[in-house]
Every structure is written in structure tokens, then in C-alpha cells.
Design a protein around this motif. Sequence first.
Motif, PDB file in Angstrom:
ATOM      1  N   PHE A  89     -14.500  -0.147 107.079  1.00 47.07           N
ATOM      2  CA  PHE A  89     -13.939   0.081 105.746  1.00 47.07           C
ATOM      3  C   PHE A  89     -13.814  -1.232 104.988  1.00 47.07           C
ATOM      4  O   PHE A  89     -13.519  -2.269 105.580  1.00 47.07           O
ATOM      5  CB  PHE A  89     -12.545   0.726 105.856  1.00 47.07           C
ATOM      6  CG  PHE A  89     -12.562   2.019 106.599  1.00 47.07           C
ATOM      7  CD1 PHE A  89     -12.971   3.191 105.973  1.00 47.07           C
ATOM      8  CD2 PHE A  89     -12.192   2.074 107.932  1.00 47.07           C
ATOM      9  CE1 PHE A  89     -12.997   4.391 106.670  1.00 47.07           C
ATOM     10  CE2 PHE A  89     -12.215   3.263 108.635  1.00 47.07           C
ATOM     11  CZ  PHE A  89     -12.624   4.427 107.998  1.00 47.07           C
ATOM     12  N   THR A  90     -14.013  -1.140 103.683  1.00 46.13           N
ATOM     13  CA  THR A  90     -13.781  -2.259 102.778  1.00 46.13           C
ATOM     14  C   THR A  90     -12.842  -1.767 101.687  1.00 46.13           C
ATOM     15  O   THR A  90     -13.105  -0.724 101.063  1.00 46.13           O
ATOM     16  CB  THR A  90     -15.099  -2.751 102.141  1.00 46.13           C
ATOM     17  OG1 THR A  90     -16.011  -3.100 103.190  1.00 46.13           O
ATOM     18  CG2 THR A  90     -14.860  -3.942 101.228  1.00 46.13           C
ATOM     19  N   ILE A  91     -11.758  -2.491 101.469  1.00 50.54           N
ATOM     20  CA  ILE A  91     -10.820  -2.136 100.401  1.00 50.54           C
ATOM     21  C   ILE A  91     -11.359  -2.705  99.092  1.00 50.54           C
ATOM     22  O   ILE A  91     -11.645  -3.906  98.993  1.00 50.54           O
ATOM     23  CB  ILE A  91      -9.410  -2.707 100.681  1.00 50.54           C
ATOM     24  CG1 ILE A  91      -8.876  -2.201 102.033  1.00 50.54           C
ATOM     25  CG2 ILE A  91      -8.449  -2.386  99.532  1.00 50.54           C
ATOM     26  CD1 ILE A  91      -8.710  -0.704 102.130  1.00 50.54           C
ATOM     27  N   LEU A  92     -11.497  -1.851  98.096  1.00 54.93           N
ATOM     28  CA  LEU A  92     -11.976  -2.246  96.769  1.00 54.93           C
ATOM     29  C   LEU A  92     -10.794  -2.190  95.813  1.00 54.93           C
ATOM     30  O   LEU A  92     -10.575  -1.186  95.134  1.00 54.93           O
ATOM     31  CB  LEU A  92     -13.109  -1.316  96.321  1.00 54.93           C
ATOM     32  CG  LEU A  92     -14.293  -1.184  97.288  1.00 54.93           C
ATOM     33  CD1 LEU A  92     -15.254  -0.101  96.818  1.00 54.93           C
ATOM     34  CD2 LEU A  92     -15.007  -2.512  97.454  1.00 54.93           C
ATOM     35  N   GLU A  93     -10.024  -3.262  95.791  1.00 55.34           N
ATOM     36  CA  GLU A  93      -8.773  -3.270  95.014  1.00 55.34           C
ATOM     37  C   GLU A  93      -8.997  -3.033  93.533  1.00 55.34           C
ATOM     38  O   GLU A  93      -8.256  -2.284  92.912  1.00 55.34           O
ATOM     39  CB  GLU A  93      -8.022  -4.575  95.261  1.00 55.34           C
ATOM     40  CG  GLU A  93      -7.441  -4.635  96.657  1.00 55.34           C
ATOM     41  CD  GLU A  93      -6.486  -5.790  96.836  1.00 55.34           C
ATOM     42  OE1 GLU A  93      -5.666  -6.004  95.921  1.00 55.34           O
ATOM     43  OE2 GLU A  93      -6.566  -6.453  97.873  1.00 55.34           O
TER      44      GLU A  93
END
Length: 163
Positions: A89-93
Motif C-alpha cells: 500500500f501507498t498512502i496518497l495524502e
Amino acid sequence: MQSQLNHFDEQGNVVMVDVSAKNATLRTATAQGRITVSADVLRAIVQGTAAKGDVLGVARVAGIMAAKRTWELIPLCHPLALSHLSVDFTILEQESAVLAQCTAQLWGQTGVEMEALTGVTTALLTIYDMCKAMDRGMELSDIHLVYKDGGKSGQYRREEEQT
């Protein structure tokens, strides 16, 4: 690209594709997708404060488990002895979203694209399920194959769309 539908026999009956004569090769596929959430949900995911627990940890396990069972979910898929599965997972703020990516791999006679797609979709659905009490307006999107390699058709790498 193959134009003939290969899930039908000469009489038009639905069949599972016979892969017994195909050469075994290393097969790899990566799929990704995203879920857009509210700022509060993203904060709960990142900080680990969602009421149902570790959202990304559970989603990772769910994605892996689902990919392993793709053959039970998608008609005519072959049961595969997968040698590797990962869900990341990558958090895309800036977008208030989580990008999920699933990679599947095996040494075999058929590809693993459906397993990668099933894994990423299930991971995203699990995020939705674990956070729906906070926000039912979450949106799953952009689920697609990013990369595949192995087999007669060789390598495929998705070109990123120009915005």
C-alpha cells in the motif's frame, strides 16, 4: 492480441482452456487500484485508530488469501500453485486515497493476471469494509493490470495515462 475466444470449443460449449501442452515459464503479474476516502478515514488508517483494527494489515492478508482462491471465484480459471504473492500500500495524502498493489508469481503454464487483480480488488474491498462505519462514500477506482511477464505473449507494461 489474440482475437479468437479460447473458452469455447468447436461446438460453442464453454470450456476451461487446456494448458497441458504449454511450456512452463516464470509468470509474474502486478495489478493496482485505489480507494479514495475522507480525511478522517485516511487519518485512522495511517494512525491505526480504526475501530476494527489494523486496516492495512488485514487488507494485506485478505488480498493474499483471495488471490490464492481466484480459481474458486472466477469461472474457468485454473487452480494455481502460486510461489509468491504480495500486497503493498501507498498512502496518497494529497488525494486522500490508498493505492494498493498486488503481485503474483509462479512457474507454470498459465498466467497470474487474474490472481493479481483479485488480490488488489479484495484488499480494497477489505479497506472499505473495515472503514464503512466512518464513511460509506469511499470509492474504489483505477483497478488495472500494471505489468505481466511470461508465456507466449511475453511482457506487457501499462503505459501511464497522460493527464
